[in-house]
Design a protein around this motif. Sequence first.
Motif, short mmCIF file in Angstrom:
data_model
loop_
_atom_site.label_atom_id
_atom_site.label_comp_id
_atom_site.label_asym_id
_atom_site.label_seq_id
_atom_site.Cartn_x
_atom_site.Cartn_y
_atom_site.Cartn_z
N LYS A 63 -3.37 15.62 5.52
CA LYS A 63 -4.17 14.86 4.54
C LYS A 63 -3.59 15.07 3.15
N ALA A 98 -5.59 4.20 2.11
CA ALA A 98 -5.17 3.12 3.01
C ALA A 98 -6.16 1.97 3.02
N SER A 99 -7.42 2.23 2.64
CA SER A 99 -8.43 1.17 2.64
C SER A 99 -8.37 0.30 1.38
N LEU A 100 -7.48 0.64 0.44
CA LEU A 100 -7.40 -0.07 -0.83
C LEU A 100 -6.14 -0.90 -0.95
N ASP A 106 -3.61 8.65 4.06
CA ASP A 106 -4.96 8.99 3.62
C ASP A 106 -5.90 7.81 3.89
N PRO A 107 -7.02 8.04 4.58
CA PRO A 107 -7.93 6.93 4.92
C PRO A 107 -8.48 6.20 3.71
N LEU A 108 -8.85 6.92 2.66
CA LEU A 108 -9.39 6.25 1.48
C LEU A 108 -8.32 5.38 0.83
N ARG A 168 -4.96 1.29 -5.29
CA ARG A 168 -4.58 2.62 -4.82
C ARG A 168 -3.89 3.41 -5.93
#
Length: 194
Positions: A115, A152-154, A148-150, A159
Amino acid sequence: MPDDSSTTQLTATPGQTVGPFFGDALPYEGGELLVPLAHPRAVRLHGVVTDGAGAVVPDALLEIWQADEQGNVPTADGSLVRDGYTFTGFGRAAVDNVGHYTFTTLNPGPTESGKAAFIALTLFGRGVTNRLFTRVYLPEDTRALAADPLLASLPEDRRRTLIAEREADGSLRFDVRLQGEGETVFLAYPRHET
């Protein structure tokens, strides 16, 4: 006869601005020093807080929470302790009259293998009815940042607002833009009703 509160609808009290009066009571001596300036691995985290028009915000207050260099979340009692030895992972700093803030801290390690390492940042300010939450990611581990999931969601442009810039002297530069073009991504956490 008592009112049956299970059927009564209550109106929520509206939010109130969290500033600018906190400057009198919340800052404390050494709040920006998570480690002493002379610490061999001290790193400076700094930046400027601006509004939607790009004007500096001269009366914001920022708090950071972070893991230590090994990625351990500190559990020492007393977040406000500044004894020169205990790393609590917590800091609080007010901006100066040109919107600039500075913390002296350590580079955090990732809290989980693979992470991306980050520093949690909270902002209080005039006209902000609820504190704002964001993250300051370290720029070096591009593989962890990509996974990173957060992040990657942007979208890519959003980002970038969460990744600090490493300066030539090793400092981390992280500017906070409250609105408008280049607005910092702010996070919402679920509220738990009681």
